[in-house]
Write an enzyme that holds these catalytic residues in place. Structure first.
Site, PDB file in Angstrom:
ATOM      1  N   SER A   1     -10.927  -0.181   2.744  1.00 44.29           N
ATOM      2  CA  SER A   1     -10.240  -0.406   4.025  1.00 44.29           C
ATOM      3  C   SER A   1      -9.850   0.949   4.600  1.00 44.29           C
ATOM      4  O   SER A   1      -9.155   1.713   3.934  1.00 44.29           O
ATOM      5  CB  SER A   1      -8.956  -1.206   3.819  1.00 44.29           C
ATOM      6  OG  SER A   1      -9.219  -2.466   3.296  1.00 44.29           O
TER       7      SER A   1
ATOM      8  N   ARG B   1       0.812  -1.221   0.000  1.00 47.97           N
ATOM      9  CA  ARG B   1       0.000   0.000   0.000  1.00 47.97           C
ATOM     10  C   ARG B   1       0.851   1.279   0.000  1.00 47.97           C
ATOM     11  O   ARG B   1       0.471   2.290   0.581  1.00 47.97           O
ATOM     12  CB  ARG B   1      -0.937   0.047   1.217  1.00 47.97           C
ATOM     13  CG  ARG B   1      -2.062  -0.963   1.165  1.00 47.97           C
ATOM     14  CD  ARG B   1      -2.995  -0.688  -0.006  1.00 47.97           C
ATOM     15  NE  ARG B   1      -4.220  -1.433   0.106  1.00 47.97           N
ATOM     16  CZ  ARG B   1      -4.381  -2.700  -0.260  1.00 47.97           C
ATOM     17  NH1 ARG B   1      -3.373  -3.369  -0.806  1.00 47.97           N
ATOM     18  NH2 ARG B   1      -5.540  -3.293  -0.108  1.00 47.97           N
TER      19      ARG B   1
ATOM     20  N   GLU C   1      -5.210   3.852   6.265  1.00 47.85           N
ATOM     21  CA  GLU C   1      -4.754   3.731   4.885  1.00 47.85           C
ATOM     22  C   GLU C   1      -5.272   4.960   4.124  1.00 47.85           C
ATOM     23  O   GLU C   1      -4.668   5.442   3.176  1.00 47.85           O
ATOM     24  CB  GLU C   1      -5.331   2.455   4.270  1.00 47.85           C
ATOM     25  CG  GLU C   1      -4.999   2.296   2.814  1.00 47.85           C
ATOM     26  CD  GLU C   1      -5.793   1.168   2.144  1.00 47.85           C
ATOM     27  OE1 GLU C   1      -5.550   0.010   2.466  1.00 47.85           O
ATOM     28  OE2 GLU C   1      -6.636   1.470   1.294  1.00 47.85           O
TER      29      GLU C   1
HETATM   30  N1  EPU Z   1     -11.042 -10.752   9.553  1.00 44.05           N
HETATM   31  C1  EPU Z   1     -11.773 -10.882  10.709  1.00 44.05           C
HETATM   32  N2  EPU Z   1     -12.756  -9.961  10.951  1.00 44.05           N
HETATM   33  C2  EPU Z   1     -13.033  -8.946  10.092  1.00 44.05           C
HETATM   34  C3  EPU Z   1     -12.283  -8.804   8.909  1.00 44.05           C
HETATM   35  C4  EPU Z   1     -11.281  -9.723   8.656  1.00 44.05           C
HETATM   36  O1  EPU Z   1     -11.539 -11.789  11.502  1.00 44.05           O
HETATM   37  O2  EPU Z   1     -13.940  -8.159  10.377  1.00 44.05           O
HETATM   38  C5  EPU Z   1     -10.033 -11.774   9.231  1.00 44.05           C
HETATM   39  C6  EPU Z   1     -10.523 -12.634   8.085  1.00 44.05           C
HETATM   40  O3  EPU Z   1     -11.250 -13.735   8.531  1.00 44.05           O
HETATM   41  C7  EPU Z   1      -9.261 -13.058   7.399  1.00 44.05           C
HETATM   42  C8  EPU Z   1      -8.302 -11.896   7.669  1.00 44.05           C
HETATM   43  O4  EPU Z   1      -8.869 -11.138   8.738  1.00 44.05           O
HETATM   44  O5  EPU Z   1      -8.742 -14.214   7.962  1.00 44.05           O
HETATM   45  C9  EPU Z   1      -8.082 -11.028   6.452  1.00 44.05           C
HETATM   46  O6  EPU Z   1      -9.342 -10.544   5.979  1.00 44.05           O
HETATM   47  P1  EPU Z   1      -9.622 -10.274   4.414  1.00 44.05           P
HETATM   48  O7  EPU Z   1      -9.253 -11.478   3.637  1.00 44.05           O
HETATM   49  O8  EPU Z   1     -10.998  -9.767   4.301  1.00 44.05           O
HETATM   50  O9  EPU Z   1      -8.576  -9.193   4.014  1.00 44.05           O
HETATM   51  P2  EPU Z   1      -8.059  -7.906   4.760  1.00 44.05           P
HETATM   52  O10 EPU Z   1      -6.635  -8.123   5.160  1.00 44.05           O
HETATM   53  O11 EPU Z   1      -9.018  -7.550   5.826  1.00 44.05           O
HETATM   54  C10 EPU Z   1      -7.079  -6.803   2.598  1.00 44.05           C
HETATM   55  C11 EPU Z   1      -7.124  -5.481   1.897  1.00 44.05           C
HETATM   56  C12 EPU Z   1      -8.428  -5.304   1.112  1.00 44.05           C
HETATM   57  C13 EPU Z   1      -8.524  -6.443   0.120  1.00 44.05           C
HETATM   58  C14 EPU Z   1      -8.479  -7.766   0.888  1.00 44.05           C
HETATM   59  C15 EPU Z   1      -8.473  -8.959  -0.013  1.00 44.05           C
HETATM   60  C16 EPU Z   1      -5.777  -3.958   3.244  1.00 44.05           C
HETATM   61  C17 EPU Z   1      -5.778  -2.798   4.155  1.00 44.05           C
HETATM   62  N3  EPU Z   1      -6.977  -4.387   2.849  1.00 44.05           N
HETATM   63  O12 EPU Z   1      -8.114  -6.809   3.580  1.00 44.05           O
HETATM   64  O13 EPU Z   1      -8.318  -4.082   0.379  1.00 44.05           O
HETATM   65  O14 EPU Z   1      -9.729  -6.357  -0.627  1.00 44.05           O
HETATM   66  O15 EPU Z   1      -7.252  -7.846   1.672  1.00 44.05           O
HETATM   67  O16 EPU Z   1      -7.199  -9.097  -0.577  1.00 44.05           O
HETATM   68  O17 EPU Z   1      -4.721  -4.474   2.898  1.00 44.05           O
HETATM   69  C18 EPU Z   1      -8.807  -1.746   0.375  1.00 44.05           C
HETATM   70  O18 EPU Z   1      -7.591  -1.557   0.394  1.00 44.05           O
HETATM   71  O19 EPU Z   1      -9.625  -0.799   0.363  1.00 44.05           O
HETATM   72  C19 EPU Z   1      -9.307  -3.116   0.441  1.00 44.05           C
HETATM   73  C20 EPU Z   1     -10.598  -3.389   0.553  1.00 44.05           C
END
Ligand code: EPU
Length: 336
Positions: free
Chosen positions: A236, A163, A332
């Protein structure tokens, strides 16, 4: 070029903040850029704005806002395996992804559904479901404001990381991006190991195709993320924090299911959404602002929230995570 004095920015930011700026420049062709210098646009306060999908305005902006609204996707070159496309900064990211899917170009299908413009995509190195835009960027072109001259940075000059890029660190505010050159594959190459995506694809045994992968990504996104046409938000809100491996080892004693991803240098990236969730903030709403019930990384404007309300709320989320885990999560989103 369109110039709007005292423009209201409400329709120019996905959080829906009702703020004004002194002057809004809508740049319709890169040929207009020298005129921006002649007008002295950059001599006092200014900011570059994409589609406003990663910004939180907390007050009126007392300067000039420059937004590229240029269009165009041009094929520069191709060989048996790859195609090189030059894409104007003002193209919607979504339209570019659709163009690639329709033309059978592989590389950006996992990034379907991300709001914003092509010109903003390298700035924060957008990423989702195991792919980052840095994986497909060949070159970023534009104008250096300090030098008043054009630049062309190769991928390695852009200092891409999670990012982040040189455009939001060392050269922050100094690069007006006009075009991005992408190198895409013409032969099948899928990235489907991201757990949520793999699970979604397993729901049917249809053979893989670009459209199928893109549809699966859309299904996963829709199940977790709010529709920005309906709810004010900026994707995010927080970045996933990067910590030393021993911090994770300690946390795992209490939370054996703590999610982590390798981040190089022996460090690990934690899921901020999970930390916020475990801190009890998922779905919590205060007045017009809240944490999205299906993905705790997202902060939503449910009504006419002011920037100050959003700031007070996100600081509270930050504080709760800090008190619970001793980890600081950083926005972010660009807070202006
Ligand atoms: N999780 C939870 N509770 C929640 C959200 C997530 O326990 O409320 C856990 C999930 O179960 C999972 C882990 O956290 O095991 C990661 O969650 P997720 O796969 O949804 O991805 P993220 O790390 O929360 C990142 C990006 C998103 C992108 C997703 C998919 C960042 C800041 N965010 O989210 O990007 O869509 O991965 O690759 O890196 C954005 O930047 O605006 C964005 C949406």
């Amino acid at each position: 070029m369109k110039v709007i004095q005292n423009a209201n920015l409400r329709d120019y930011n996905t959080f829906g903040m009702d703020v004004s700026c002194k002057c809004l420049y809508l740049v319709e062709t890169a040929v207009d850029i020298p005129a921006l210098f002649e007008k002295g646009t950059f001599d006092s306060e200014y900011m570059m704005l994409g589609d406003g999908s990663n910004v939180l305005f907390t007050k009126p902006f007392q300067g000039a806002v420059i937004k590229m609204v240029t269009k165009g996707i041009a094929k520069l070159d191709e060989d048996a395996d790859n195609v090189w496309l030059n894409v104007a900064a003002g193209e919607k990211w979504e339209d570019f992804v659709e163009h690639c899917i329709q033309n059978q170009y592989y590389g950006v299908e996992n990034l379907i559904g991300i709001p914003g413009l092509v010109g903003s995509s390298p700035v924060q190195n957008i990423g989702a479901y195991g792919v980052e835009v840095k994986d497909v960027i060949e070159e970023v072109r534009g104008w250096r404001i300090s030098a008043k001259s054009p630049f062309a940075f190769r991928n390695e000059d852009c200092q891409f990381s999670y990012r982040s890029s040189v455009f939001k660190t060392g050269l922050k505010g100094d690069c007006l991006i006009t075009d991005v050159v992408f190198k895409l594959k013409k032969k099948e190459d899928y990235h489907i190991s991201y757990q949520g995506l793999a699970d979604e694809l397993q729901k049917s045994d249809l053979s893989l195709s670009l459209r199928r992968v893109a549809d699966a990504v859309v299904a996963v996104r829709n199940s977790k993320l709010p529709d920005i046409r309906q709810y004010g938000c900026a994707g995010s809100f927080f970045k996933n924090p990067i910590v030393e491996k021993d911090v994770l080892d300690t946390l795992r004693k209490e939370f054996p299911h703590m999610v982590s991803y390798p981040s190089g240098d022996g460090k690990v990236k934690l899921a901020a959404g999970q930390l916020i969730d475990l801190a009890g903030m998922k779905g919590v709403r205060e007045g017009n602002v809240g944490v999205w019930p299906h993905q705790a990384l997202v902060i939503v404007n449910y009504g006419n929230a002011t920037g100050d309300e959003v700031v007070a709320f996100y600081r509270k989320v930050q504080k709760n995570v800090m008190e619970r885990f001793g980890i600081r999560i950083e926005p972010e989103v660009n807070v202006i």
